[in-house]
Design an enzyme around this catalytic site. Sequence first.
Site, PDB file in Angstrom:
ATOM      1  N   HIS A  70       0.848  -1.196   0.000  1.00  0.00           N
ATOM      2  CA  HIS A  70       0.000   0.000   0.000  1.00  0.00           C
ATOM      3  C   HIS A  70       0.880   1.240   0.000  1.00  0.00           C
ATOM      4  O   HIS A  70       2.033   1.201   0.438  1.00  0.00           O
ATOM      5  CB  HIS A  70      -0.880   0.026   1.239  1.00  0.00           C
ATOM      6  CG  HIS A  70      -1.967  -0.989   1.245  1.00  0.00           C
ATOM      7  ND1 HIS A  70      -3.097  -0.845   2.016  1.00  0.00           N
ATOM      8  CD2 HIS A  70      -2.113  -2.167   0.584  1.00  0.00           C
ATOM      9  CE1 HIS A  70      -3.893  -1.884   1.832  1.00  0.00           C
ATOM     10  NE2 HIS A  70      -3.307  -2.703   0.979  1.00  0.00           N
ATOM     11  N   GLU A 107       0.861   3.883   1.898  1.00  0.00           N
ATOM     12  CA  GLU A 107       1.344   4.270   3.228  1.00  0.00           C
ATOM     13  C   GLU A 107       2.518   3.402   3.662  1.00  0.00           C
ATOM     14  O   GLU A 107       3.497   3.898   4.223  1.00  0.00           O
ATOM     15  CB  GLU A 107       0.237   4.121   4.280  1.00  0.00           C
ATOM     16  CG  GLU A 107      -0.998   4.926   3.997  1.00  0.00           C
ATOM     17  CD  GLU A 107      -2.081   4.144   3.262  1.00  0.00           C
ATOM     18  OE1 GLU A 107      -3.257   4.317   3.612  1.00  0.00           O
ATOM     19  OE2 GLU A 107      -1.758   3.370   2.341  1.00  0.00           O
TER      20      GLU A 107
END
Length: 168
Positions: A56, A58
């Site tokens: 992801h 993040e």
Amino acid sequence: MKRLTREEKFMKAAIRAAKRGLRQGEVPIGAVVVYEEKVVASGYNRRAKLQLASAHAEMMAIDRACKKFRSWRLPEGCELYVTLEPCPMCMGASLNARVDKLYFGAYEQKGRSLTEELAAANLLNHKTEVTGGVLKEECSSLLTDFFVEMRKKTKEEKERKKEENTDE
């Protein structure tokens, strides 16, 4: 012309990261880690390319920041900006890395993120302040446009295959 707030300025950097992912065929989600008013790491979704569930935006940004600082614990004052409300995995990584403030753009529409609940759960010796809705419309439209286009391509592909099968 309206002057950008500091939060909008850094969210724009996350949007640029999301667009890099979009150009590579990824779901356009971007993230940046900010320290002392500078972007020190960025990331975008890479799940399709890397075939990793954890790839992801993040996670990519946090991992790069940890490498830069040579520590799993980010220095006090680090902020994370992400174009979509973080999932529980990414929120957990933010808490674990000791991100002080997390800003996100678009809200997760299916309500699966638990961002506020995890931030308030006091699971760790650390609190992360969460602010949502920064450049919400711009972040949301990036995702909406991507999924509209993806559905259109899928439909066209199905129709093309159907025509090929009827021509035989």
